[in-house]
Design a protein around this motif. Sequence first.
Motif, PDB file in Angstrom:
ATOM      1  N   PRO A  10     -36.590  72.098   5.245  1.00  0.00           N
ATOM      2  CA  PRO A  10     -35.874  70.915   4.741  1.00  0.00           C
ATOM      3  C   PRO A  10     -36.755  70.168   3.731  1.00  0.00           C
ATOM      4  O   PRO A  10     -37.949  70.000   3.946  1.00  0.00           O
ATOM      5  CB  PRO A  10     -35.661  70.067   5.999  1.00  0.00           C
ATOM      6  N   ILE A  11     -36.134  69.777   2.641  1.00  0.00           N
ATOM      7  CA  ILE A  11     -36.894  69.184   1.558  1.00  0.00           C
ATOM      8  C   ILE A  11     -37.094  67.685   1.772  1.00  0.00           C
ATOM      9  O   ILE A  11     -36.281  67.014   2.408  1.00  0.00           O
ATOM     10  CB  ILE A  11     -36.181  69.442   0.206  1.00  0.00           C
ATOM     11  N   VAL A  35     -37.110  63.963   0.454  1.00  0.00           N
ATOM     12  CA  VAL A  35     -36.459  63.217  -0.623  1.00  0.00           C
ATOM     13  C   VAL A  35     -36.953  61.770  -0.600  1.00  0.00           C
ATOM     14  O   VAL A  35     -36.317  60.896  -0.017  1.00  0.00           O
ATOM     15  CB  VAL A  35     -34.917  63.248  -0.490  1.00  0.00           C
ATOM     16  N   PRO A  36     -38.087  61.516  -1.215  1.00  0.00           N
ATOM     17  CA  PRO A  36     -38.635  60.156  -1.200  1.00  0.00           C
ATOM     18  C   PRO A  36     -37.662  59.188  -1.863  1.00  0.00           C
ATOM     19  O   PRO A  36     -37.029  59.530  -2.861  1.00  0.00           O
ATOM     20  CB  PRO A  36     -39.915  60.264  -2.040  1.00  0.00           C
ATOM     21  N   GLY A  37     -37.535  58.023  -1.261  1.00  0.00           N
ATOM     22  CA  GLY A  37     -36.699  56.990  -1.878  1.00  0.00           C
ATOM     23  C   GLY A  37     -35.247  57.004  -1.434  1.00  0.00           C
ATOM     24  O   GLY A  37     -34.483  56.132  -1.804  1.00  0.00           O
ATOM     25  N   VAL A  38     -34.870  58.009  -0.633  1.00  0.00           N
ATOM     26  CA  VAL A  38     -33.506  58.017  -0.095  1.00  0.00           C
ATOM     27  C   VAL A  38     -33.607  57.874   1.419  1.00  0.00           C
ATOM     28  O   VAL A  38     -34.177  58.725   2.093  1.00  0.00           O
ATOM     29  CB  VAL A  38     -32.755  59.323  -0.446  1.00  0.00           C
ATOM     30  N   PHE A  98     -28.323  58.215   3.654  1.00  0.00           N
ATOM     31  CA  PHE A  98     -27.966  59.532   3.140  1.00  0.00           C
ATOM     32  C   PHE A  98     -26.939  60.223   4.050  1.00  0.00           C
ATOM     33  O   PHE A  98     -25.928  60.754   3.597  1.00  0.00           O
ATOM     34  CB  PHE A  98     -29.244  60.357   2.999  1.00  0.00           C
ATOM     35  N   ALA A 157     -23.611  58.575   3.725  1.00  0.00           N
ATOM     36  CA  ALA A 157     -22.968  58.921   2.448  1.00  0.00           C
ATOM     37  C   ALA A 157     -22.306  60.292   2.550  1.00  0.00           C
ATOM     38  O   ALA A 157     -21.152  60.472   2.152  1.00  0.00           O
ATOM     39  CB  ALA A 157     -23.996  58.899   1.320  1.00  0.00           C
ATOM     40  N   VAL A 200     -35.723  60.498   3.620  1.00  0.00           N
ATOM     41  CA  VAL A 200     -35.328  61.801   4.152  1.00  0.00           C
ATOM     42  C   VAL A 200     -36.519  62.765   4.225  1.00  0.00           C
ATOM     43  O   VAL A 200     -37.092  63.126   3.193  1.00  0.00           O
ATOM     44  CB  VAL A 200     -34.210  62.433   3.283  1.00  0.00           C
ATOM     45  N   ASN A 201     -36.889  63.102   5.441  1.00  0.00           N
ATOM     46  CA  ASN A 201     -37.949  64.086   5.714  1.00  0.00           C
ATOM     47  C   ASN A 201     -39.343  63.717   5.203  1.00  0.00           C
ATOM     48  O   ASN A 201     -40.287  64.479   5.391  1.00  0.00           O
ATOM     49  CB  ASN A 201     -37.572  65.463   5.148  1.00  0.00           C
ATOM     50  N   ASN A 216     -34.262  66.766  12.715  1.00  0.00           N
ATOM     51  CA  ASN A 216     -33.420  66.045  11.766  1.00  0.00           C
ATOM     52  C   ASN A 216     -32.267  66.927  11.298  1.00  0.00           C
ATOM     53  O   ASN A 216     -31.142  66.466  11.156  1.00  0.00           O
ATOM     54  CB  ASN A 216     -34.278  65.579  10.590  1.00  0.00           C
ATOM     55  N   GLU A 217     -32.544  68.198  11.088  1.00  0.00           N
ATOM     56  CA  GLU A 217     -31.481  69.111  10.664  1.00  0.00           C
ATOM     57  C   GLU A 217     -30.414  69.237  11.751  1.00  0.00           C
ATOM     58  O   GLU A 217     -29.218  69.193  11.469  1.00  0.00           O
ATOM     59  CB  GLU A 217     -32.056  70.497  10.333  1.00  0.00           C
TER      60      GLU A 217
END
Lengths: 449, 255
Positions: free
Chosen positions: B87-88, B90-93, B98, B101, B142-143, B154-155
């Motif tokens: 899982p990637i 995603v800084p800032g989200v 997320f 959304a 995220v992650n 998380n996944e």
Amino acid sequence: MTQRTATQEEAYLAASESFESNGASHDPAWARELRKDALDRFRELGFPTARRGNEEWKYTDVMPIARVPVRLGAADAAATVDAESVAQASLGAAQWPQLVFVNGRYSEALSSVDALPEGVTTVSLAEAMRSTPDLVQPHLARFAGYADNAFTALNTAFLHDGAFVHVARGLRVDDPIRLLFLSTGDGEETVAQPRVLIVAGEESSASVLEAYAGLSEGDHLTNAVTEIVVGAAARLDYYKVQRQPEQAYHVTNTHVAVERDSRFSSVNIDMGGRLTRNNLNLVTLDQDCSCYLTGFYMVTGRQHVDNQVIIDHAKPYTTSRELYKGILDGRSRSVFHGSIIVREGAVKVNANQVDKNLLLSDQAEADTKPAFWIYCDDVKCGHGAACGHMDPTALFYLRSRGLDERTARGLLTRAFLSEVIEGIANETLRGQIDGLVADTLREWLGDVG
Amino acid sequence: MLQITNLHASVGDVEILKGVDLQVNAGEVHAIMGPNGSGKSTLANVLAGNPSFTTTAGDATFEGESLLGMPPEDRARAGLFLCFQHPIEVPGVRLDHFMRAGFNAIRKSKGMDEYDVLKFDRLLNERVDVVEMDRNLTKRSVNEGFSGGEKKRNEVLQMAIFEPKLSILDEPDSGLDVDALRIVADGINQLRRPDNAIILVTHYQRILNYVVPDQVHVLIDGRIVRSGGKELALEVESRGYDHLGRPAEATQASG
Ligand SMILES: Nc1ncnc2c1ncn2[C@@H]1O[C@H](COP(=O)(O)OP(=O)(O)OP(=O)(O)O)[C@@H](O)[C@H]1O
Ligand SMILES: [Mg+2]
């Protein structure tokens, strides 16, 4: 072309004559002297051009700026602006004090400074030069040298309108003090040359928002100079938000001088203008200061934004952090030149500089050039730069959770700026700026949720 | 539910999937095993619509509709979910923002009402318990800075929230300690229903003790070379992949 510029320079000289004999004639003798001296210097310097072999202006062509017809803002332009449009162009909360300028001219009617706490002066510069020259004169044009900067020389030659903010010693002001510079006119270009002087007294704490917005289209030119003096152990948060129309030219020279134990932060945001050039110069006058210079720019179409940041660590034990981020779409172009100078004997300086750019199109281009001038061994300096397109893996991850491509792009683009936005100390402003970013992306990408 | 026929897929000029056939029905759990680099994640990504891969031949239909050419978000909205092997970050989200959304985008596409923050928080609080995840983690990006195990949880948390019809879990058990493995496996089991299905990619027989598969497939060099019951996983565990032979032989054997 060169011919044209020469006549433009003459036009400025002619404009200066009528300027001196009209509204500005009541300014104190020392101010008129200063203007005269600066005008002479501008006459000698002329506008910087690439032809003159000017490294500093290598990436940014000032020819279009030099071609803007010289029409200084008229004093009555403010009459065409109503309170509602001021409110719409304003950031922050309505009750925060605000000085409003239209085409570079101060408008008392549109300004609101009732909420100012005692000990805080926020007045037009012209008034301050008359009423409190002892507070103004020692600082004005002290750091914003014009010997080798034509734009600063030109601004100083027309020094009259602008703002003076003074925070008394030991005073703590919570709400940001706002300065709003509006450009307007029915396709009539104007040249505005506002001058700002901010003096934060010792041990004071305050924040100032300098905002530029356009109420109408047109090739407006803003050539602003801001000087900021942060007293010993003072804290100043400075925000500059530029949202001028897409045809506007925006040139600013900001000079910051920080005293011992002080803390200064700036957030420089450019979301408009055809051609923007910000020179930000900071000098540490004494030791133990920390400075956080952050900002972001969002440009598209053929917009060009150029940030030149020079930090002069003249004294030991001083820290600086720079973080600039750019989002570029269309055929836009950005330049970031960050210079860090560490003077001899300035031991234990800790300086770090980062500029990162996210390219949303293949035609956009970002240039980052760090420069270090280090004359002392015992220092820590670093820099980072990055420029690239959106990470396809991240995009796929978001889309695999049901978000459409536009929304995913919007989310990732906003996220890219979040580091800067989260650093905005004032919560109201932080929320509004985040909203402006979302609005802009909605315009660029379509609905981003 | 899912029908894969003779699926070929490449990255650039390199063919990775070389003719995969697989049928997954509602209520089933299929395990996919295979050596490193055999194409398991590629298969998972191709099914989820990762645009880095191109399908060059064959087809994959989900509930009768071809997935090929369908954007990844439409697959998610149709009820397909990929639990990423890596899982990637995603800084800032923010994770909870997320997830809401995505959750709402899926609901909206079905003409269902969207959840407001309060309602979604209630759902989230309930589902974090399924994977015994710290709720505070969902307030972070995220992650970002998550440990390997936290990323996997998380996944599975997201799977629990989206309640997909078909979940493709790409090594949800890798890098988990014993307790975490049991928690994640329990979580997956709680989400098992007669009307949904699971494809579980794994290297270890161990998770299959908890999440018992209906079928086990072995993927080697872009082809499924053997399929069988859960005992095939035990065979792989004890004997490795070598004896399962080269895919060319497998094709011969089955052809
Ligand atoms: N984006 C890519 N670009 C180039 N090659 C790729 C790409 N993605 C996968 N590959 C190659 O495809 C092959 C299969 O990779 P894949 O990730 O599907 O293997 P896997 O079976 O999931 O392995 P593992 O068990 O290690 O997770 C590998 O040789 C890999 O290097
Ligand atoms: Mg894999």
